[in-house]
Structures are given as structure tokens and as C-alpha cells.
Scaffold this active site. Structure first.
Site, PDB file in Angstrom:
ATOM      1  N   ARG A   1       0.872  -1.168   0.000  1.00 38.96           N
ATOM      2  CA  ARG A   1       0.000   0.000   0.000  1.00 38.96           C
ATOM      3  C   ARG A   1       0.910   1.219   0.000  1.00 38.96           C
ATOM      4  O   ARG A   1       2.131   1.092   0.068  1.00 38.96           O
ATOM      5  CB  ARG A   1      -1.011   0.010   1.149  1.00 38.96           C
ATOM      6  N   GLY A   2       0.306   2.390  -0.077  1.00 38.84           N
ATOM      7  CA  GLY A   2       1.085   3.609  -0.238  1.00 38.84           C
ATOM      8  C   GLY A   2       1.043   3.981  -1.707  1.00 38.84           C
ATOM      9  O   GLY A   2       1.304   3.137  -2.580  1.00 38.84           O
ATOM     10  N   ALA A   3       0.709   5.238  -1.988  1.00 37.26           N
ATOM     11  CA  ALA A   3       0.469   5.650  -3.369  1.00 37.26           C
ATOM     12  C   ALA A   3       1.647   5.327  -4.293  1.00 37.26           C
ATOM     13  O   ALA A   3       1.460   4.689  -5.336  1.00 37.26           O
ATOM     14  CB  ALA A   3       0.119   7.138  -3.406  1.00 37.26           C
TER      15      ALA A   3
ATOM     16  N   ARG B   1      -7.692  -0.100  -6.618  1.00 39.64           N
ATOM     17  CA  ARG B   1      -7.887   0.958  -5.623  1.00 39.64           C
ATOM     18  C   ARG B   1      -8.055   2.282  -6.364  1.00 39.64           C
ATOM     19  O   ARG B   1      -7.254   2.621  -7.231  1.00 39.64           O
ATOM     20  CB  ARG B   1      -6.695   1.018  -4.650  1.00 39.64           C
TER      21      ARG B   1
ATOM     22  N   GLN C   1      -1.727   1.757  10.074  1.00 39.07           N
ATOM     23  CA  GLN C   1      -0.457   1.868   9.355  1.00 39.07           C
ATOM     24  C   GLN C   1       0.564   2.681  10.154  1.00 39.07           C
ATOM     25  O   GLN C   1       1.766   2.501   9.969  1.00 39.07           O
ATOM     26  CB  GLN C   1      -0.669   2.539   7.993  1.00 39.07           C
TER      27      GLN C   1
ATOM     28  N   ASP D   1      -2.183  10.768  -1.624  1.00 41.57           N
ATOM     29  CA  ASP D   1      -2.584   9.788  -2.624  1.00 41.57           C
ATOM     30  C   ASP D   1      -2.923  10.456  -3.942  1.00 41.57           C
ATOM     31  O   ASP D   1      -2.840   9.835  -5.001  1.00 41.57           O
ATOM     32  CB  ASP D   1      -3.758   8.957  -2.109  1.00 41.57           C
TER      33      ASP D   1
ATOM     34  N   ASN E   1      -5.543  12.174   1.085  1.00 49.37           N
ATOM     35  CA  ASN E   1      -4.585  11.324   1.797  1.00 49.37           C
ATOM     36  C   ASN E   1      -5.379  10.479   2.791  1.00 49.37           C
ATOM     37  O   ASN E   1      -6.600  10.621   2.928  1.00 49.37           O
ATOM     38  CB  ASN E   1      -3.519  12.185   2.508  1.00 49.37           C
ATOM     39  N   LYS E   2      -4.690   9.605   3.478  1.00 51.56           N
ATOM     40  CA  LYS E   2      -5.309   8.679   4.429  1.00 51.56           C
ATOM     41  C   LYS E   2      -6.334   9.392   5.309  1.00 51.56           C
ATOM     42  O   LYS E   2      -6.087  10.495   5.792  1.00 51.56           O
ATOM     43  CB  LYS E   2      -4.206   8.088   5.303  1.00 51.56           C
TER      44      LYS E   2
END
Lengths: 359, 359
Positions: B52-54, B89, B201, B242, B252-253
Site C-alpha cells: 500500500r502507499g500511493a 484501488r 499503518q 494519494d 490522503n489517508k
């Protein structure tokens, strides 16, 4: 409020003279009653959060003093018990308020009279809390009627935080009292329940009690509340309080402030519901409120029910990690639309707090 | 970055042609490598957040396309694989960006040439990500030097959210690249790590990687960040992204927006670190960004390590509770001090995004 069809309060004296409390550390997976026989049991029960919620820990401390008087009704015993109980949790003013009230009633009496009077005063405080909470419901319900009338779907969508329901009081709750009242009156209500890490009073307690009463609700991560307030639907926020300072600043469960900021950014009304006993004119402003810091273990670990039905404590963080754990934060009065009390709507201001507490 | 003394990247091709990734669903309790043999494995690995993570999911999608070309290098096979991967996603722009980039390189080629070129392009993208992230570190490190110089204790106290470290990229990270750079340069650094419910996370990945690298850090509940920003010490916020829209709004998250509101209220600089590939001039503003909603089970349950060392999934909510689970939120450009990129500091504005992405 009913649990499995039986009317329950969160606290009371048992037939054997002990104090019976609903053990909130076991919810939502198990409904269990804990019994306190000594003031030490009561202090431990408040510290470990078998009971929590500003109004309830005040009433619980009064019950603890009654247990202390059974054991040692002397002036020394009374002073020691009061000291022990006040030290359990620093932020909620109701605890010190209740202990002072009971002590003022017992001090003039001969030690031999104190045990019976202490029990009577504890019962009085519990009854008064129920009356106050019911009145908070009367004060706040019209806010939900209004929100429902203004909502596209005719439903009052309420965002709350932590648990300010009947489990946080003796019965009815503070923030949830208007919710129960409106729901029982037939107003369509839906509650956004933020889980309230680290102890999950939202997902564990608020979701449980709303579910038991049949109030529609949805659990979300605390982090989701900014997105929700930005995109809706949220008609109003309604939270409890642990202490309201003289200027209207509000200490409440950590995370409340973040919701208040987002509510203000999106012009969603942000109400605080609390009995007058939570208003503290002797604390000038929020920065003067002691913010309890609890053990970092509450961040490192969490308890839940595993697939095999057993309750397990699991570790979430790396073994070497350090955590800090402040239990409350301060929401400035400017972000609070008003305070919903048993004596009506109180402006979150010096004048409002002064007028509401002047008697 | 080193893990147990071994230099690691989050993704790469194994000797057997498979794609090897650090399985982030097993951290922080277990360091395990997962292997993908097919594009379906890759899609599943992205959806279930093994990676995960853009930036990383962009590179991972490129690797997934390479696996697809081994299996079916036809135009149809390429189109189907691209569609599958882009659908995994929705919020991070890097995923669609990487898939488009690989596809544009492969489309003109004969099917027989595609497998080898796809692997080469995936490797190029991974290498380019490492270079970009290292440069983000160069751009951002002076912000920490400044924060340390201004702090009473001489330490740059950085608040971050989620994981925008090397685990979110191929190496170095975005938000944490300046942290590693400053720390390695001898600047005293301390990071406030918010746990980042529901998938943790922060407490699982950021705490783990900062610990592995020896950077001082403290885990806090997401709810504590308003209190922390109000009372300090926090010198700056530094988070990933993101997708950055054309006007500088940042997805973002989920929970990022709440921190940004509190940072603004207390005049703490709020920086977003991202590679240029995360800037998306084709999305006009934040409200146009698709916000992924994930399964409510991520709110209901959480995995951790029990006392017996076993990993357990435990349920936190009542059995009947309903949960919603938005994975991202939008922080308006007005709350973003600037965007820290591999091409320098970019204003969070139309002009800034336009200038940075014009090439």
C-alpha cells in the site's frame, strides 16, 4: 433503560450491602455485574474504568464513600476515603464535586450515624442524576426534531464521540438522552458513532447501548469524522463533557476537539450535553484543566473477542514502541454552539456558565 | 533501508521471475516476503494491502503488468490486465499513472517483445521512485533543520499520519524521507506517530520502520493529535498524499484533514510530501477525487499478537453493529503549507501544481 427486557441502572446497592456496577470493561461482548465491598474496590473500579463517564464516576465515588463509612466512619477514615477517591481520575469535575457534597453532609454527624446517611446520600445522588439526565433529554430533543426537519432524508443524523449514554451516567445519559427521547417520540434518528480509541467507548459502549435500545447507528473510525462532516449527512454533533470551565471551554474525551474543529469548518452545530454539576466556575478556562494521561498500554494493546469466542488482549505496536496516552482534550468555547443541561440551553460563555451555576 | 542489517526494497523480481514484496499485512509482528506469480496475485496483493502507499502501488501495478505479459502479451491481455489493476484501488493517482505509462511503452511493441520490456519498465519505475524519494528527502530536510533550530529542546518534533515511509514507496518514503535524511545528518528528530485506524499503518508500519532505523518516535491515538497540536511540542506536520488535485487539494489517508485543521488552528506548518507523479492536474479539485470506501470489517475487527505469540483477529464492536469505512479524506489546499517534491517545494495552488507538472 432496558437490558434484555430488564430495567437497569449502571450502579446501585446490592442486597448484601455491596455496590453493584455494570462492568463496562466487559462490554460489548459480555454483560456482567461487578461488586465492590470496600472503598479500595471502588477506587480500583473507577481507575480501571469498570465505571466511567463524568456523571457516573461522581455517583460511584459517593457509593465508595458509603463503603468506606461501613469500615471506618471516623473523621480520619472519611478524609482518607475522600482523598483516595478524588485521586482516581483528575479531569472530570463531577468526582470531586460528589465527594465534597457527601463529605459536607457527613462531617457534622457523629461517626455512628455516618454509614446509613452515606448510603442515603449516595442513593439521592443517583436519583438526582437520573432526573437531571432525563431533563437533559427534554432540553436537547427539540434540536433533533429541528435537524430531522431540515434533513433531506427527514432523519436527524447525530455525530457523537466516546460514550455519553446511560452507561456514562446512572440512566439515560447526557449526549444520548436527547437521542433516546427523540427516538422514543418517533423522530427518525441515526447516530454516527466514532470508535473512540484507545478505549473504544464508542464502538464498544455507545454502539452496544444504542443497539440494545433499537436506535439506528453506524460505527466509524475516529479518523473518518472529518470526511463525514465535510460530506455529510450530519445534522448536529452532540457530545458529553468532563468539565466545563468558567469561560465555556469544554474538557471531554480526547478527539472531541478534532470533531469540533471540523464541525465549525462545515457549519454543523456542535452541542455539549452535561448536567450543571459538570460546570466548574472555579476553573477559569480550558488550559487550567488537568488532562489525565493514562498508561500507554491502552494504545499498544486492545481487547476483543477472537474467533473461538474467547476474549483476547492483542498487541498492535512493535514490541519496542513507546506510546503516550492523553485521555481528554479541550474544546474552546468558541467552537461550542451551546451546552445542553437539565436547566435548559446554556451559552458556552462566562455569562452562560455564571448564570447556570448561580443558585 | 536496512532490515536486520540487510538492504531492502519493498518490491522486486525474484530469481524465479515472480514478484517479491514485503507483506505489510504481517508487520509489525512478522517480517515476511510474499510472492506474486500472476497478475491476479498482484491485484489481490494491492487490494488486500500486502502493499500500500500511493507510490508503491503504482510500482506494484507495473510489476503486475509484467506478470500479465508472461501469461498473455496480446493487446487483449494487456488491456485486461490494465483494467484489472486500475480497478484495485481508486484514490491514489499513481496507480493509473503507472499503468498508463507501462501500457504506452508496451502497446507499440509486438507481443513477443512485451514480457522483457515490461520487466525492464517496472524496474525503471522502481528505480525512479527511489531517486524521487531520495530527492524529496533533500527538499524536505531543511524544514526539519529549521524546526529543530526553533524548538525549545533543539529537536524537530514532526507529526505524521499513516505510513508515508519507505514501506509506502520502493525505498526512503515520501513524508519520512526528510525525516531519515535529517536524522542521518545528525539533526535531533522525534516523530509523533498517530496509529491511523482502522488499519493502523502508523502504529504498525511507521513505528516499525522508524524503530528499525533508530529514529526516536512516540505512538499516539489519532484522537490525541488535536491535544498535541494545541499543547505541543510539534514543530511541523509532514504527511504523504494519494492524489493532489489541480488546485492543490490533497487526498490522503482518512484523518489527515482533522490534523490539518488542528495544525492551522495552532499555526503549525502542515506539509505534504509527494512525488510529482502524485500531482494530478486532470482532477480539478478535491471534491472530484473518488474516495475509496473499504469493508466495514476493518472497523469491526483488528489483528494483533496475543500473549501466547499467536496472531489473532479480534472483534471490537457488538455483533449486530454496522460500520462504514472511508479510507481517505480531502484536505483543502488552504490548509497545506506547501508540497514537498523531488523538484523542490511546490505551493499548494493552481499555479504551483501547473508549474510543477508542466514539462
Amino acid at each position: 433503560v432496558l437490558v434484555d427486557g430488564v430495567a437497569r441502572r449502571t450502579i446501585g446497592f446490592g442486597d448484601d450491602g455491596s455496590v453493584e456496577v455494570i462492568d463496562q470493561t466487559r462490554l460489548p461482548h459480555e454483560f456482567a455485574v461487578a461488586r465492590w465491598y470496600t472503598v479500595s474496590d471502588a477506587a480500583r473500579g473507577i481507575t480501571t474504568m469498570q465505571v466511567r463517564g463524568a456523571p457516573l464516576i461522581g455517583v460511584a465515588a459517593a457509593h465508595g464513600l458509603a463503603l468506606a463509612m461501613d469500615d471506618d466512619p471516623s473523621d480520619t477514615g472519611l478524609a482518607a476515603a475522600a482523598r483516595l477517591l478524588v485521586a482516581t481520575r483528575p479531569t472530570a469535575v463531577n468526582l470531586a464535586w460528589a465527594v465534597t457534597l457527601v463529605r459536607d453532609r457527613l462531617s457534622p454527624l457523629a461517626p455512628g450515624e455516618r454509614p446509613a446517611v452515606a448510603r442515603a446520600v449516595a442513593r439521592e445522588l443517583a436519583d438526582a442524576d437520573v432526573v437531571a439526565c432525563r431533563a437533559i433529554g427534554d432540553t436537547g430533543a427539540p434540536l433533533l426534531v429541528e435537524a430531522a426537519a431540515e434533513a433531506a432524508d427527514g432523519t436527524a443524523h447525530v455525530m457523537t464521540h466516546c460514550n455519553a449514554g446511560w452507561l456514562a451516567t446512572v440512566d439515560w445519559g447526557t449526549a444520548l438522552a436527547p437521542v433516546y427521547r427523540a427516538h422514543d417520540d418517533g423522530v427518525p434518528v441515526h447516530v454516527w458513532v466514532s470508535e473512540t480509541r484507545p478505549r473504544n467507548q464508542g464502538s464498544a459502549l455507545t454502539a452496544w447501548e444504542l443497539g440494545a435500545h433499537g436506535v439506528p447507528h453506524t460505527v466509524v473510525a475516529d479518523n473518518a469524522c472529518g470526511h463525514l462532516l465535510a460530506t455529510g449527512p450530519v445534522g448536529l454533533c452532540l457530545v458529553g463533557a468532563d468539565r466545563v470551565a468558567a469561560n465555556g471551554d469544554v474538557a471531554n474525551k480526547v478527539g472531541t476537539y478534532l470533531k469540533a474543529l471540523a464541525a465549525a469548518a462545515h457549519r454543523v452545530p456542535f452541542y455539549v450535553a452535561a448536567p450543571i454539576s459538570t460546570l466548574d466556575p472555579s476553573t477559569p478556562h480550558g488550559a487550567a484543566i488537568a488532562i489525565e494521561e493514562r498508561d500507554g498500554e491502552e494504545v499498544h494493546t486492545i481487547a476483543g473477542v477472537a474467533a473461538d469466542g474467547s476474549t483476547r488482549l492483542v498487541r498492535l505496536t512493535p514490541a519496542a514502541a513507546v506510546a503516550r496516552n492523553w485521555a481528554f482534550d479541550v474544546t474552546p468555547a468558541a467552537l461550542v454552539s451551546a451546552i445542553v443541561t437539565e436547566r435548559g440551553i446554556v451559552p458556552a460563555s462566562h455569562d452562560g456558565v455564571r448564570a447556570a451555576t448561580a443558585r
